[in-house]
Design a protein around this motif. Structure first.
Motif, PDB file in Angstrom:
ATOM      1  N   ASP A 152      36.199  39.822  43.098  1.00  0.00           N
ATOM      2  CA  ASP A 152      35.287  38.703  43.357  1.00  0.00           C
ATOM      3  C   ASP A 152      34.160  38.747  42.330  1.00  0.00           C
ATOM      4  N   THR A 204      33.035  44.113  35.786  1.00  0.00           N
ATOM      5  CA  THR A 204      33.126  44.735  37.103  1.00  0.00           C
ATOM      6  C   THR A 204      31.887  45.565  37.423  1.00  0.00           C
ATOM      7  N   ALA A 207      30.541  37.628  42.881  1.00  0.00           N
ATOM      8  CA  ALA A 207      29.614  38.390  43.721  1.00  0.00           C
ATOM      9  C   ALA A 207      28.771  39.369  42.918  1.00  0.00           C
ATOM     10  N   SER A 242      25.963  41.328  41.207  1.00  0.00           N
ATOM     11  CA  SER A 242      24.524  41.354  41.482  1.00  0.00           C
ATOM     12  C   SER A 242      23.712  41.543  40.208  1.00  0.00           C
ATOM     13  N   LEU A 265      29.635  47.599  40.919  1.00  0.00           N
ATOM     14  CA  LEU A 265      29.912  48.393  42.118  1.00  0.00           C
ATOM     15  C   LEU A 265      30.323  47.523  43.300  1.00  0.00           C
ATOM     16  N   GLU A 266      29.655  46.393  43.473  1.00  0.00           N
ATOM     17  CA  GLU A 266      29.926  45.536  44.627  1.00  0.00           C
ATOM     18  C   GLU A 266      30.683  44.268  44.254  1.00  0.00           C
ATOM     19  N   ALA A 267      31.167  44.190  43.038  1.00  0.00           N
ATOM     20  CA  ALA A 267      31.891  42.999  42.593  1.00  0.00           C
ATOM     21  C   ALA A 267      33.057  43.424  41.713  1.00  0.00           C
TER      22      ALA A 267
END
Length: 753
Positions: A204, A197, A207, A209, A199-201
């Motif tokens: 999903d 996991t 996703a 980065s 920050l932005e995924a």
């Protein structure tokens, strides 16, 4: 000669009919399906192909074979596993103080050492590498028992034994990686975490980065081919204390050092946290639980290619690895946490409701309390049945992605309801924190289970039916794969075969659903006798309804169904309650049809049937095409489904039986740890003493009613002694009654500060 001509003519007619069918039926349908059915991305296709189907496919097809279902082995532990539970686990439980753990935000050093020395992090590692090589059943049972005593310790134990480096190495690691890492993981010298996991995924995972670039750099004095990594991960359990990091990232090869492809896909690597550039960031505080959870970062960290799990061949295979191995977390660990909490609530709440008196009666005699207590017991039986059965599937070397998603979502949600009911019955006792509160720690930990391994909203709305519709259906997944190919002759022929089989399958199910609707589920034999026979008939009916409605939904809505999450989630709920009810019936059969469990079975099945039919009805009522919806409703249950849920009689019958049937109570709460001098032991001992002195209490109450000893300023012990002096009670009876009363007062007391 005429016979030969006739044969030639017949062959020509057959070919002509087949050609007409191809042109007028197969090709137009294939083109429609190509437009309507959802297109699978490469990631989705890999996810679909990574998992298995199991009993879920039979439930989805509308043709469950109950005889085959009951032929699956009974879940059980071997002698070595049972000995570990009776000895090493029992010793661990005696060492745990959840209040201290939460206060210190860490396990005591003695507990950490004990876990490592006794193989608590090595359940899934084979013996040849120094591991325990326990079954999924044993893994699940151990975590559940720990969870009933200390949720923080249970999470600490479950992580290395579920999705993590050991799991990935066993399935995908090279022989050299296995030889290097597995003995260290088994001994506890290497404590792992796995970082997915970012920050932005979150849910999903595709996703993320975090990235790695294939390049050549100096390592150990020579230039080697490797990966330069940059990552920032959060919510990583054990990260603050781990010395080996499993890392998921996207790999890129801009200079084409490995081939002609630049974007290589998600990749997993194993990195010592002592490696240059690896940083362990600050800790998180997950609802004041004491397990370690935190962050990890790295920037331009170079690792050799050999550190990729699976070596060079493992590059780009990370998503398939993760999807395949997620079943351990969803199918073993999270159901175990839910079961531990449910067993704790059942054992303590049944005891508390008996010893806690209001208005001159135990609160267990009030119907409002009985309603909540029955739900606690019925749900706990269902949770335990699903936990055992799902772990059994994993022991059969299955990776049933849909079933493990069902187990994760519904068991965590049901345990939340169980805990809320337990707190409602305990009242003030349940909200005053301190050593005597055995519910609060698990209560605050429930949301953690709900959010990990994919938040429950995602699990219900996207995963269960999203995967079930394609993987569990006997033809849809094959059809989708074919229509995404070119329209060559071979492709059309293959699609034609599937289409004809699909039409036959659906036609038979339509006939069955109408017949079962008219007969209210009694139209088809199930091959099961006894008091549960009617349940199998109802489940057959619901299964056929699901199959027909799913076919109609996919045909009418096609790819749009993926976006109609409320509709698809309801079909997922139908499949879920079919599976949960199946688990309940399987447990009842495999436990030898225990008569004392029948009341819990009745409650659980009544609940799942009503919830399943209600979900189906809600799906039909909200279907976008009202004309089609009315046809589905008339076909499925023209005269109603008759699933009414647990009756008042079931509620009172179950709640009373759990207090009066010692064996049934033990079976439904056997995973609850009852360590001496613990808060759970206090309420359990008070309950046992209360039950043992019931005849004496009746005599004492009768004496009080005769108005011989009533005095408002006398304590209970003084009244008992007065009753003894008047020979209403013997000396032994008086002593037992006073001891029981003192035990009850101690058990219902709360901590003060």
């Amino acid at each position: 000669m005429s016979i030969i001509v006739l044969i030639i003519v017949l062959i020509c007619i057959v070919f002509l009919i087949q050609s007409i069918r191809y042109r007028l039926i197969t090709l137009p349908v294939m083109r429609y399906f190509k437009r309507a059915l959802p297109k699978l991305t490469q990631t989705e296709q890999e996810a679909m192909e990574a998992g298995d189907t199991w009993w879920d496919s039979q439930l989805f097809s509308g043709r469950p074979d109950w005889q085959k279902w009951h032929q699956i082995d009974t879940p059980k532990l071997n002698n070595e596993e049972q000995a570990f539970i009776d000895n090493e686990l029992d010793r661990l439980l005696s060492m745990l103080d959840e209040q201290q753990i939460r206060h210190n935000k860490d396990l005591p050093e003695a507990v950490w050492a004990y876990l490592k020395e006794n193989g608590f992090f090595a359940f899934i590692i084979p013996k040849k590498f120094g591991g325990r090589e326990f079954s999924a059943q044993a893994n699940s049972t151990i975590v559940a028992k720990i969870a009933s005593k200390s949720l923080s310790t249970a999470v600490t134990v479950m992580v290395p034994n579920s999705l993590g480096p050991a799991e990935l190495l066993l399935h995908y690691g090279t022989p050299e990686q296995q030889q290097n890492w597995l003995p260290k993981l088994a001994s506890g010298d290497a404590l792992p975490c796995f970082a997915l996991t970012a920050l932005e995924a979150g849910s999903d995972a595709g996703a993320i980065s975090d990235f790695g670039v294939i390049c050549k750099k100096a390592y150990n004095g020579e230039e080697v081919l490797g990966i330069e990594l940059t990552w920032s991960k959060r919510y990583i359990t054990l990260a603050p204390v781990a010395n080996v990091l499993g890392l998921a990232f996207k790999a890129y090869d801009p200079d084409c050092l490995l081939g002609n492809k630049q974007a290589l896909g998600i990749t997993c690597a194993l990195i010592p946290t002592s490696h240059e550039g690896v940083k362990t960031g600050p800790r998180h505080n997950p609802l004041d639980q004491g397990f370690m959870n935190g962050t990890t970062q790295g920037k331009h960290v170079f690792i050799p290619l050999e550190w990729v799990i699976g070596g060079r061949a493992g590059i780009g295979k990370g998503w398939r690895m993760l999807v395949s191995c997620l079943s351990a977390g969803r199918g073993i660990s999270l159901p175990a946490l839910s079961a531990g909490t449910a067993h704790l609530c059942t054992r303590t709440t049944s005891a508390y409701s008996q010893i806690r008196e209001q208005f001159g009666h135990p609160i267990a005699e009030f119907e409002g309390v009985q309603e909540s207590l029955a739900r606690i017991v019925g749900f706990t039986y269902s949770i335990e049945a699903c936990r055992q059965t799902t772990a059994q599937a994993i022991d059969m070397n299955k990776s049933p992605a849909v079933i493990t998603a069902i187990a994760k979502y519904h068991l965590t949600e049901m345990s939340r309801i169980v805990m809320n009911d337990a707190l409602d019955i305990h009242g003030g006792k349940g909200i005053q924190k301190g050593p005597n509160n055995y519910l609060a720690n698990n209560y605050t930990g429930i949301p953690i289970s709900i959010t990990v391994e994919g938040a429950n909203i995602l699990t219900r709305n996207l995963m269960i039916f999203g995967q079930g519709a394609t993987r569990c259906h006997p033809y849809i997944f094959k059809e989708i794969k074919l229509i995404q190919q070119s329209e060559g002759t071979a492709c059309v022929r293959d699609f034609d075969k599937l289409l004809m089989a699909h039409i036959q399958h659906t036609s038979i199910n339509i006939i069955k659903v109408v017949w079962l609707g008219l007969s209210r589920g009694h139209g088809i034999p199930v091959g099961i006798s006894g008091p549960t026979q009617v349940y199998y008939k109802k489940l057959n009916w619901l299964s056929v309804c699901l199959s027909v409605c799913a076919d109609v939904a996919m045909l009418k809505l096609g790819g749009e169904l993926k976006r109609k999450e409320m509709l698809s989630a309801r079909l997922g709920d139908v499949l879920s309650h079919l599976y949960l009810a199946s688990c309940v019936l399987k447990k009842y059969e495999h436990d030898g049809r225990q008569q004392g469990d029948m009341k819990a079975v009745n409650y659980a099945i009544a609940y799942h049937l009503k919830a399943g039919f209600d979900a189906l009805n809600d799906f039909i009522e909200n279907f976008t095409n009202r004309f089609v919806a009315q046809i589905m409703k008339r076909a499925c249950y023209m005269f109603g489904h008759g699933a009414k849920g647990p009756s008042d009689y079931m509620v009172t019958d179950l709640s009373k039986s759990i207090l009066n049937d010692k064996s049934a109570r033990e079976r439904v709460s056997h995973l609850c740890s009852v360590q001496s001098n613990s808060a759970v032991a206090l309420v359990e001992q008070a309950y046992l003493k209360y039950k043992a002195t019931l005849p004496i209490r009746i005599k004492f109450s009768q004496w009080q009613k005769n108005d011989k000893g009533y005095c408002y300023d006398k304590a209970f012990a003084d009244l008992v002694m007065l009753a003894q002096s008047e020979q209403a009670l013997s000396k032994e009876e008086a002593k037992s009654l006073i001891n029981a009363h003192e035990a009850c007062l101690k058990a219902i007391s709360v901590d003060i500060f």
